[in-house]
Enzyme design. Structure first.
Site, PDB file in Angstrom:
ATOM      1  CB  SER A   4      75.785  55.032  84.491  1.00 21.68           C
ATOM      2  OG  SER A   4      74.952  54.702  83.410  1.00 21.68           O
ATOM      3  CE1 TYR A  48      75.706  60.375  82.783  1.00 16.72           C
ATOM      4  CE2 TYR A  48      75.233  58.255  81.770  1.00 16.72           C
ATOM      5  CZ  TYR A  48      75.222  59.089  82.873  1.00 16.72           C
ATOM      6  OH  TYR A  48      74.753  58.614  84.079  1.00 16.72           O
ATOM      7  CE  LYS A 107      77.683  59.634  85.896  1.00 12.53           C
ATOM      8  NZ  LYS A 107      77.558  60.185  87.238  1.00 12.53           N
TER       9      LYS A 107
HETATM   10  P1  NAD Z   1      69.349  64.667  88.170  1.00 14.24           P
HETATM   11  O1  NAD Z   1      69.748  65.491  87.013  1.00 14.24           O
HETATM   12  O2  NAD Z   1      67.920  64.633  88.555  1.00 14.24           O
HETATM   13  O3  NAD Z   1      70.207  65.070  89.457  1.00 14.24           O
HETATM   14  C1  NAD Z   1      71.515  65.579  89.358  1.00 14.24           C
HETATM   15  C2  NAD Z   1      71.568  66.827  90.236  1.00 14.24           C
HETATM   16  O4  NAD Z   1      72.890  67.357  90.177  1.00 14.24           O
HETATM   17  C3  NAD Z   1      70.624  67.918  89.774  1.00 14.24           C
HETATM   18  O5  NAD Z   1      69.873  68.385  90.891  1.00 14.24           O
HETATM   19  C4  NAD Z   1      71.542  69.017  89.240  1.00 14.24           C
HETATM   20  O6  NAD Z   1      71.004  70.310  89.442  1.00 14.24           O
HETATM   21  C5  NAD Z   1      72.798  68.766  90.055  1.00 14.24           C
HETATM   22  N1  NAD Z   1      74.034  69.210  89.383  1.00 14.24           N
HETATM   23  C6  NAD Z   1      74.410  68.999  88.107  1.00 14.24           C
HETATM   24  N2  NAD Z   1      75.596  69.567  87.880  1.00 14.24           N
HETATM   25  C7  NAD Z   1      75.994  70.143  89.042  1.00 14.24           C
HETATM   26  C8  NAD Z   1      77.142  70.883  89.441  1.00 14.24           C
HETATM   27  N3  NAD Z   1      78.134  71.158  88.578  1.00 14.24           N
HETATM   28  N4  NAD Z   1      77.213  71.311  90.718  1.00 14.24           N
HETATM   29  C9  NAD Z   1      76.215  71.047  91.601  1.00 14.24           C
HETATM   30  N5  NAD Z   1      75.112  70.368  91.273  1.00 14.24           N
HETATM   31  C10 NAD Z   1      74.999  69.919  90.009  1.00 14.24           C
HETATM   32  O7  NAD Z   1      69.877  63.182  87.872  1.00 14.24           O
HETATM   33  P2  NAD Z   1      69.549  61.814  88.630  1.00 14.24           P
HETATM   34  O8  NAD Z   1      68.703  60.990  87.736  1.00 14.24           O
HETATM   35  O9  NAD Z   1      69.113  62.071  90.014  1.00 14.24           O
HETATM   36  O10 NAD Z   1      70.999  61.163  88.606  1.00 14.24           O
HETATM   37  C11 NAD Z   1      71.870  61.268  89.714  1.00 14.24           C
HETATM   38  C12 NAD Z   1      73.177  60.594  89.369  1.00 14.24           C
HETATM   39  O11 NAD Z   1      72.954  59.235  89.011  1.00 14.24           O
HETATM   40  C13 NAD Z   1      73.926  61.209  88.181  1.00 14.24           C
HETATM   41  O12 NAD Z   1      75.300  61.180  88.474  1.00 14.24           O
HETATM   42  C14 NAD Z   1      73.625  60.277  87.032  1.00 14.24           C
HETATM   43  O13 NAD Z   1      74.626  60.288  86.062  1.00 14.24           O
HETATM   44  C15 NAD Z   1      73.551  58.942  87.756  1.00 14.24           C
HETATM   45  N6  NAD Z   1      72.718  57.947  87.080  1.00 14.24           N
HETATM   46  C16 NAD Z   1      71.412  58.237  86.800  1.00 14.24           C
HETATM   47  C17 NAD Z   1      70.624  57.295  86.156  1.00 14.24           C
HETATM   48  C18 NAD Z   1      69.207  57.601  85.785  1.00 14.24           C
HETATM   49  O14 NAD Z   1      68.654  56.910  84.914  1.00 14.24           O
HETATM   50  N7  NAD Z   1      68.537  58.582  86.410  1.00 14.24           N
HETATM   51  C19 NAD Z   1      71.159  56.042  85.819  1.00 14.24           C
HETATM   52  C20 NAD Z   1      72.497  55.773  86.148  1.00 14.24           C
HETATM   53  C21 NAD Z   1      73.270  56.743  86.788  1.00 14.24           C
HETATM   54  C1  WQD Z   2      64.569  52.641  77.953  1.00 10.16           C
HETATM   55  C2  WQD Z   2      63.930  51.875  76.794  1.00 10.16           C
HETATM   56  C3  WQD Z   2      64.322  52.879  74.651  1.00 10.16           C
HETATM   57  C4  WQD Z   2      62.043  56.529  75.396  1.00 10.16           C
HETATM   58  C5  WQD Z   2      69.334  55.690  79.987  1.00 10.16           C
HETATM   59  C6  WQD Z   2      70.793  56.027  79.834  1.00 10.16           C
HETATM   60  C7  WQD Z   2      71.616  55.197  80.789  1.00 10.16           C
HETATM   61  C8  WQD Z   2      71.088  55.332  82.224  1.00 10.16           C
HETATM   62  C9  WQD Z   2      69.645  54.997  82.279  1.00 10.16           C
HETATM   63  C10 WQD Z   2      72.181  57.200  83.244  1.00 10.16           C
HETATM   64  C11 WQD Z   2      64.839  51.766  75.572  1.00 10.16           C
HETATM   65  C12 WQD Z   2      62.852  52.903  74.996  1.00 10.16           C
HETATM   66  C13 WQD Z   2      62.667  55.303  75.494  1.00 10.16           C
HETATM   67  C14 WQD Z   2      60.897  56.661  74.519  1.00 10.16           C
HETATM   68  C15 WQD Z   2      61.111  54.321  73.980  1.00 10.16           C
HETATM   69  N1  WQD Z   2      71.189  56.682  82.676  1.00 10.16           N
HETATM   70  N2  WQD Z   2      62.211  54.208  74.809  1.00 10.16           N
HETATM   71  N3  WQD Z   2      60.469  55.530  73.869  1.00 10.16           N
HETATM   72  O1  WQD Z   2      68.382  54.451  77.257  1.00 10.16           O
HETATM   73  O2  WQD Z   2      68.033  52.388  78.714  1.00 10.16           O
HETATM   74  O3  WQD Z   2      69.154  54.330  79.635  1.00 10.16           O
HETATM   75  O4  WQD Z   2      68.924  55.834  81.348  1.00 10.16           O
HETATM   76  O5  WQD Z   2      73.224  56.689  83.544  1.00 10.16           O
HETATM   77  O6  WQD Z   2      72.914  55.663  80.703  1.00 10.16           O
HETATM   78  O7  WQD Z   2      71.166  55.753  78.486  1.00 10.16           O
HETATM   79  O8  WQD Z   2      66.738  54.501  79.198  1.00 10.16           O
HETATM   80  O9  WQD Z   2      64.444  55.254  79.525  1.00 10.16           O
HETATM   81  O10 WQD Z   2      65.792  56.273  77.661  1.00 10.16           O
HETATM   82  O11 WQD Z   2      65.026  53.902  77.469  1.00 10.16           O
HETATM   83  O12 WQD Z   2      60.682  53.336  73.361  1.00 10.16           O
HETATM   84  O13 WQD Z   2      60.313  57.739  74.376  1.00 10.16           O
HETATM   85  O14 WQD Z   2      62.771  52.601  76.358  1.00 10.16           O
HETATM   86  O15 WQD Z   2      64.518  52.597  73.288  1.00 10.16           O
HETATM   87  O16 WQD Z   2      64.607  50.511  74.998  1.00 10.16           O
HETATM   88  P1  WQD Z   2      68.100  53.880  78.569  1.00 10.16           P
HETATM   89  P2  WQD Z   2      65.468  55.086  78.492  1.00 10.16           P
END
Ligand code: NAD
Ligand code: WQD
Length: 340
Positions: free
Chosen positions: A127, A151, A155
């Site tokens: 992330s 969190y 990572k």
């Molecule tokens: P998500 O929560 O939609 O998907 C994660 C899945 O993992 C879910 O289906 C959940 O049920 C499953 N899960 C959680 N814990 C588990 C466990 N112990 N055993 C088996 N399954 C389990 O999240 P996402 O947005 O699809 O994110 C996927 C990955 O990408 C995550 O590792 C997240 O940290 C990373 N990531 C997401 C974002 C984002 O903004 N969505 C950004 C950067 C990194």
């Molecule tokens: C985006 C922008 C908020 C909600 C998160 C995690 C990061 C990664 C991606 C997993 C910011 C603004 C948000 C709202 C708003 N995930 N905002 N009103 O915080 O950049 O990143 O998701 O790895 O680790 O922190 O994403 O979508 O929450 O926010 O104004 O109701 O929108 O302040 O500027 P963020 P976000």
């Protein structure tokens, strides 16, 4: 080239889109997901969208080592894509032990099972949050990492742990992909982001306002040192993220060891710009109000996506208009998310 891919967290937002991408490109897919943050219906949608189902889906917690080993016993896994994790930054501050347990414990359980079953290819979901309070944008992979919440720390720890395992197991290839802000949905409208409860992230929140489930978007601060004062992020279409994983599989064998890449577009978008783009996509003004800053937010996070482009000759293809159009299509077709 791997043919059978184990996808942990395959029913989640990014996992389900990646399953479709893999299935439509001829891979066989095995899913492990405990559905702690997803609906089993997502995999029905995956089958409908891809035109064929995953080979098997196990409702299993990754930390259940006996169950995980049984999955590896039952399938000849060529590569693993590891999405399963807890991902809510705010929640991670409240319940850090659960975050370390699931994210780090899940990863070590997976690495142990892979080693035991001689599986040597892994793509890991990292992330942009590992960069913490970035002092400059765009960010390259060489910029310092400084997580600011549990969190993000999980990572970075997982990156470090897999790096250590790579040094111990010379045949292991790991690609850690640091995603910026994945948003959007499959263009069919069958698959999308369906968070439980109140969305933490801006795009699903906007979509729920647009469909009438919430009254207005609260814009968290307009006094940041950015062009319009609101937070700037690098939004990336989830289908580009999914495609990036498929391409990553093709490059796992380029070299052994641990490699880290950003997955972003290189384009920064402010909250107000996103709001305007979403309003255009759904054809109506989205109500909003400016409120105070959200604790822990940073002014701007934007990727330098150059390293992955140089290594793989691959870049993202979808823009903000595509992201908003597809997110809106999913929300309009599924106003209450997935059934059940
Ligand atoms: P998500 O929560 O939609 O998907 C994660 C899945 O993992 C879910 O289906 C959940 O049920 C499953 N899960 C959680 N814990 C588990 C466990 N112990 N055993 C088996 N399954 C389990 O999240 P996402 O947005 O699809 O994110 C996927 C990955 O990408 C995550 O590792 C997240 O940290 C990373 N990531 C997401 C974002 C984002 O903004 N969505 C950004 C950067 C990194
Ligand atoms: C985006 C922008 C908020 C909600 C998160 C995690 C990061 C990664 C991606 C997993 C910011 C603004 C948000 C709202 C708003 N995930 N905002 N009103 O915080 O950049 O990143 O998701 O790895 O680790 O922190 O994403 O979508 O929450 O926010 O104004 O109701 O929108 O302040 O500027 P963020 P976000």
């Amino acid at each position: 080239m791997p043919t059978t891919v184990l996808v942990t967290g395959g029913a989640g937002f990014i996992g389900s889109h990646t399953c479709v991408e893999l299935l439509t490109h001829g891979y066989d897919v095995v899913v492990v997901d405990d559905h702690s943050n997803s609906s089993p219906h997502a995999l029905e949608r995956v089958a409908k969208t891809a035109g064929r189902p995953v080979t098997a889906a196990y409702e299993t917690d990754l930390r259940d080592r006996r169950a995980l080993n049984a999955v590896f016993d039952a399938h000849r896994v060529d590569a693993v894509i590891h999405f399963a994790a807890r991902k809510a930054v705010g929640e991670s501050v409240q319940i850090p032990v659960a975050y370390y347990d699931t994210n780090v414990g899940g990863t070590t359980a997976l690495l142990a099972a892979m080693e035991q079953h001689d599986v040597r290819r892994l793509v890991f979901s990292s992330s942009c949050s590992v960069y913490g309070d970035a002092t400059k944008v765009p960010l390259t992979e060489a910029d310092p990492v400084a997580p600011t919440n549990p969190y993000a720390t999980t990572k970075l720890l997982c990156e470090r742990i897999t790096g250590d395992v790579c040094r111990r197991l010379p045949g292991l290839s790991v690609l850690a992909l640091r995603y910026f802000n994945p948003v959007g949905a499959h263009p069919s409208g069958h698959l999308g982001e369906d968070p439980r409860g109140v969305p933490n992230n801006v795009m699903p929140y906007l979509a729920q306002v647009a469909v009438g489930r919430r009254d207005r978007l609260r814009v968290f601060g307009d006094d940041y040192p950015t062009p319009d004062g609101t937070g700037v992020r690098d939004y990336i279409h989830v289908m580009d993220v999914a495609e990036g994983h498929r391409v990553a599989l093709e490059h796992l064998d380029d070299e052994h060891g641990m490699r880290v890449f950003n997955l972003g577009t290189g384009t920064g978008t402010s909250v107000l710009e996103l709001l305007a783009a979403f309003s255009a996509a759904c054809g109506r003004e989205i109500p909003h109000e400016i409120t105070g800053r959200r604790p822990g937010d940073v002014p701007a996070l934007v990727a330098d996506p150059g390293a992955v482009a140089r290594a793989w000759g691959w870049t993202t293809r979808r823009d903000l208009t595509d992201m908003c159009r597809d997110a809106w299509r999913f929300q309009e077709l599924n106003p209450s998310g997935y059934p059940g």
